[in-house]
Enzyme design. Structure first.
Site, PDB file in Angstrom:
ATOM      1  N   CYS A 114       0.818  -1.225   0.000  1.00 49.93           N
ATOM      2  CA  CYS A 114       0.000   0.000   0.000  1.00 49.93           C
ATOM      3  C   CYS A 114       0.846   1.267   0.000  1.00 49.93           C
ATOM      4  O   CYS A 114       0.373   2.334  -0.369  1.00 49.93           O
ATOM      5  CB  CYS A 114      -0.945   0.000   1.198  1.00 49.93           C
ATOM      6  SG  CYS A 114      -2.007  -1.444   1.196  1.00 49.93           S
ATOM      7  N   HIS A 276      -4.005   6.886   1.430  1.00 53.40           N
ATOM      8  CA  HIS A 276      -4.210   5.569   0.839  1.00 53.40           C
ATOM      9  C   HIS A 276      -5.591   5.077   1.276  1.00 53.40           C
ATOM     10  O   HIS A 276      -5.957   5.182   2.447  1.00 53.40           O
ATOM     11  CB  HIS A 276      -3.111   4.611   1.310  1.00 53.40           C
ATOM     12  CG  HIS A 276      -3.493   3.171   1.154  1.00 53.40           C
ATOM     13  ND1 HIS A 276      -3.889   2.653  -0.056  1.00 53.40           N
ATOM     14  CD2 HIS A 276      -3.593   2.164   2.062  1.00 53.40           C
ATOM     15  CE1 HIS A 276      -4.190   1.385   0.114  1.00 53.40           C
ATOM     16  NE2 HIS A 276      -4.029   1.059   1.377  1.00 53.40           N
ATOM     17  N   ASN A 306     -10.091  -1.106  -1.676  1.00 54.25           N
ATOM     18  CA  ASN A 306      -8.668  -0.818  -1.461  1.00 54.25           C
ATOM     19  C   ASN A 306      -7.881  -1.366  -2.655  1.00 54.25           C
ATOM     20  O   ASN A 306      -7.836  -2.583  -2.863  1.00 54.25           O
ATOM     21  CB  ASN A 306      -8.241  -1.491  -0.148  1.00 54.25           C
ATOM     22  CG  ASN A 306      -6.768  -1.308   0.174  1.00 54.25           C
ATOM     23  OD1 ASN A 306      -5.975  -0.953  -0.686  1.00 54.25           O
ATOM     24  ND2 ASN A 306      -6.405  -1.584   1.415  1.00 54.25           N
TER      25      ASN A 306
HETATM   26  O1  UT7 Z   1      -4.105  -1.227   3.109  1.00 54.87           O
HETATM   27  C1  UT7 Z   1      -3.905  -1.719   4.411  1.00 54.87           C
HETATM   28  C2  UT7 Z   1      -4.675  -2.967   4.431  1.00 54.87           C
HETATM   29  N1  UT7 Z   1      -5.522  -3.305   5.478  1.00 54.87           N
HETATM   30  C3  UT7 Z   1      -6.208  -2.508   6.314  1.00 54.87           C
HETATM   31  O2  UT7 Z   1      -6.094  -1.333   6.385  1.00 54.87           O
HETATM   32  C4  UT7 Z   1      -7.158  -3.222   7.208  1.00 54.87           C
HETATM   33  C5  UT7 Z   1      -7.300  -2.621   8.572  1.00 54.87           C
HETATM   34  N2  UT7 Z   1      -8.329  -3.310   9.292  1.00 54.87           N
HETATM   35  C6  UT7 Z   1      -9.631  -3.191   9.021  1.00 54.87           C
HETATM   36  O3  UT7 Z   1      -9.992  -2.450   8.115  1.00 54.87           O
HETATM   37  C7  UT7 Z   1     -10.625  -3.935   9.855  1.00 54.87           C
HETATM   38  O4  UT7 Z   1      -9.947  -4.620  10.893  1.00 54.87           O
HETATM   39  C8  UT7 Z   1     -11.491  -4.949   9.045  1.00 54.87           C
HETATM   40  C9  UT7 Z   1     -12.451  -4.192   8.143  1.00 54.87           C
HETATM   41  C10 UT7 Z   1     -10.626  -5.850   8.218  1.00 54.87           C
HETATM   42  C11 UT7 Z   1     -12.297  -5.817   9.991  1.00 54.87           C
HETATM   43  O5  UT7 Z   1     -13.115  -5.013  10.815  1.00 54.87           O
HETATM   44  P1  UT7 Z   1     -13.121  -5.262  12.391  1.00 54.87           P
HETATM   45  O6  UT7 Z   1     -14.067  -4.298  12.934  1.00 54.87           O
HETATM   46  O7  UT7 Z   1     -11.693  -5.195  12.871  1.00 54.87           O
HETATM   47  O8  UT7 Z   1     -13.689  -6.729  12.493  1.00 54.87           O
HETATM   48  P2  UT7 Z   1     -13.053  -8.045  13.135  1.00 54.87           P
HETATM   49  O9  UT7 Z   1     -11.940  -8.565  12.295  1.00 54.87           O
HETATM   50  O10 UT7 Z   1     -12.800  -7.783  14.581  1.00 54.87           O
HETATM   51  O11 UT7 Z   1     -14.253  -9.047  13.029  1.00 54.87           O
HETATM   52  C12 UT7 Z   1     -15.495  -8.816  13.720  1.00 54.87           C
HETATM   53  C13 UT7 Z   1     -16.480  -9.895  13.322  1.00 54.87           C
HETATM   54  C14 UT7 Z   1     -15.908 -11.318  13.436  1.00 54.87           C
HETATM   55  O12 UT7 Z   1     -16.968 -12.171  13.882  1.00 54.87           O
HETATM   56  P3  UT7 Z   1     -17.088 -12.574  15.426  1.00 54.87           P
HETATM   57  O13 UT7 Z   1     -15.796 -13.302  15.752  1.00 54.87           O
HETATM   58  O14 UT7 Z   1     -17.240 -11.308  16.178  1.00 54.87           O
HETATM   59  O15 UT7 Z   1     -18.293 -13.440  15.439  1.00 54.87           O
HETATM   60  C15 UT7 Z   1     -15.571 -11.671  12.013  1.00 54.87           C
HETATM   61  O16 UT7 Z   1     -15.638 -13.055  11.761  1.00 54.87           O
HETATM   62  O17 UT7 Z   1     -16.855  -9.723  11.955  1.00 54.87           O
HETATM   63  C16 UT7 Z   1     -16.677 -10.981  11.265  1.00 54.87           C
HETATM   64  N3  UT7 Z   1     -16.328 -10.672   9.875  1.00 54.87           N
HETATM   65  C17 UT7 Z   1     -17.251 -10.483   8.924  1.00 54.87           C
HETATM   66  N4  UT7 Z   1     -18.610 -10.531   8.953  1.00 54.87           N
HETATM   67  C18 UT7 Z   1     -19.248 -10.271   7.809  1.00 54.87           C
HETATM   68  C19 UT7 Z   1     -15.093 -10.512   9.328  1.00 54.87           C
HETATM   69  N5  UT7 Z   1     -15.214 -10.236   8.026  1.00 54.87           N
HETATM   70  C20 UT7 Z   1     -16.537 -10.186   7.748  1.00 54.87           C
HETATM   71  C21 UT7 Z   1     -17.266  -9.937   6.585  1.00 54.87           C
HETATM   72  N6  UT7 Z   1     -18.625  -9.992   6.661  1.00 54.87           N
HETATM   73  N7  UT7 Z   1     -16.695  -9.633   5.410  1.00 54.87           N
END
Ligand code: UT7
Length: 349
Positions: A114, A276, A306
């Site tokens: 990125c 970004h 992204n």
């Molecule tokens: O360019 C740099 C690249 N990356 C980034 O900048 C990513 C930075 N991080 C993020 O943007 C966020 O951490 C995410 C968008 C990836 C995830 O959001 P979050 O609020 O941190 O969610 P999480 O990973 O803590 O997951 C929360 C819940 C989980 O379920 P449980 O364990 O609470 O039941 C996940 O399994 O959301 C679930 N989950 C989803 N549910 C529906 C994870 N992905 C999805 C999805 N749809 N696509």
């Protein structure tokens, strides 16, 4: 010493629009979850078997070259940033060179994910301001959709990424108050395994769980890509989303302030911040922290997801085409991503 400027800019996104509702058909996710956590509504996917990272880069490059008032034959050097190259090697830079008929010039492929575009800009800036080259073509292009896990297992990564390309031509300028003022590059390898695409690779499990990945204990070969990795589907990007998020919201403001302070400016002097496009929540956090009004931060992740190395040039080009970046404006580019790497650039447009 000379100063360098962005002399031409262009972008290309594939035609195919993939909405959150489309993804709901193949994995357990929801439009509500994706929009609330990332801001993304839709993204573009390239046409398999027809488009590649290099061909998308070519489309963006053609526009940038024309807008720079030159032809492909005038380009002195190519810098190609991507994490999704056409081949493991050679890099996509030589493919772009072949397609644009620019034989003989150097093609440098960089892998800073990125942060790739800002790293590339910094490299191009050095070549131009020392007088070595007059036209450096910098391309950021990504074909994420060909390497994502579209099952529910991969949903935390797959819903975020989209395909596209952006390109700029970096040229010298003799105007006193124009061009790239400074660039700032950083990395912290402690975060290397937090956002990565491990396989194929020659790490042989050194930094990972050898049992889990099934590295055979033979003297030669066999660790680059094993049958077990394919069977276990350990061939997709891995991301610890929350760890990445936390690091990003610290490093973005830091590196933006570093660029401003280096040049004697304050955050109030910014005319346009192009972050970004990692996650709309990250951009909004940064905007809030720096107390910037909505019209000074460009966001388009809603439409494209992204696009990693392509995200900054696509956003910058859109902002410029919309008249939101004008001659004389102070523009700050800021990136954060896998590595971890982070970087910024301050430009007077
Ligand atoms: O360019 C740099 C690249 N990356 C980034 O900048 C990513 C930075 N991080 C993020 O943007 C966020 O951490 C995410 C968008 C990836 C995830 O959001 P979050 O609020 O941190 O969610 P999480 O990973 O803590 O997951 C929360 C819940 C989980 O379920 P449980 O364990 O609470 O039941 C996940 O399994 O959301 C679930 N989950 C989803 N549910 C529906 C994870 N992905 C999805 C999805 N749809 N696509």
């Amino acid at each position: 010493m000379l100063r360098s400027k962005i002399g031409g800019i262009g972008y290309y996104v594939p035609e195919k629009v993939v909405t959150n509702h489309d993804l709901m058909k193949v994995m357990d996710t929801s439009d509500e979850w994706i929009q609330e956590r990332t801001g993304i509504v839709e993204r573009r996917y390239a046409k398999k078997h027809e488009e590649t990272t290099a061909t998308m880069g070519v489309e963006a490059a053609k526009i940038a070259i024309e807008r720079a008032g030159i032809t492909a034959k005038d380009v002195d050097m190519i810098i190609f940033a991507t994490l999704s190259p056409d081949y493991y090697f050679p890099g996509s830079g030589v493919l772009l060179q072949r397609m644009l008929g620019m034989n003989g010039i150097g093609a440098l492929d960089i892998r800073n994910q990125c942060s790739g575009f800002v790293y590339g800009l910094s490299i191009a800036d050095q070549f131009v301001k020392t007088g070595m080259y007059k036209n450096v073509l910098l391309v950021g292009s990504e074909f994420h959709s060909c390497g994502l896990d579209f099952t529910t297992r991969g949903r935390n990564v797959s819903v975020i990424f989209g395909d596209g390309a952006g390109a700029v031509v970096i040229q010298p300028t003799d105007k006193e108050n124009q061009g790239i003022l400074s660039t700032h590059l950083h990395a912290d390898g402690d975060g290397a395994e937090k956002l990565a695409y491990f396989n194929p690779g020659c790490h042989g499990g050194t930094f990972l769980d050898k049992e889990k990945f099934g590295y055979p204990d033979q003297e030669y070969g066999g660790i680059f890509l094993t049958d077990k990795m394919i069977e276990d589907e350990d061939i997709y990007p891995y991301m610890e989303g929350q760890a990445v998020f936390k690091f990003a919201v610290t490093k973005f403001p830091e590196v933006i302030m570093e660029a401003l302070e280096t040049n004697g400016y304050t955050k109030e002097d910014i005319d346009m911040l192009i972050p970004h496009q990692a996650n709309l929540r990250i951009s909004q956090f940064v905007q809030h922290r720096l107390k910037l009004p909505d019209n000074k931060v460009w966001n388009n992740i809603q439409k494209y997801g992204n696009t990693t190395a392509a995200s900054i040039p696509i956003a910058l080009c859109e902002a410029w085409e919309a008249g939101a970046v004008k001659e004389g404006d102070l523009v700050c580019l800021a990136a954060f991503g896998s590595g971890f790497t982070w970087a910024s650039a301050l430009l007077r447009w």
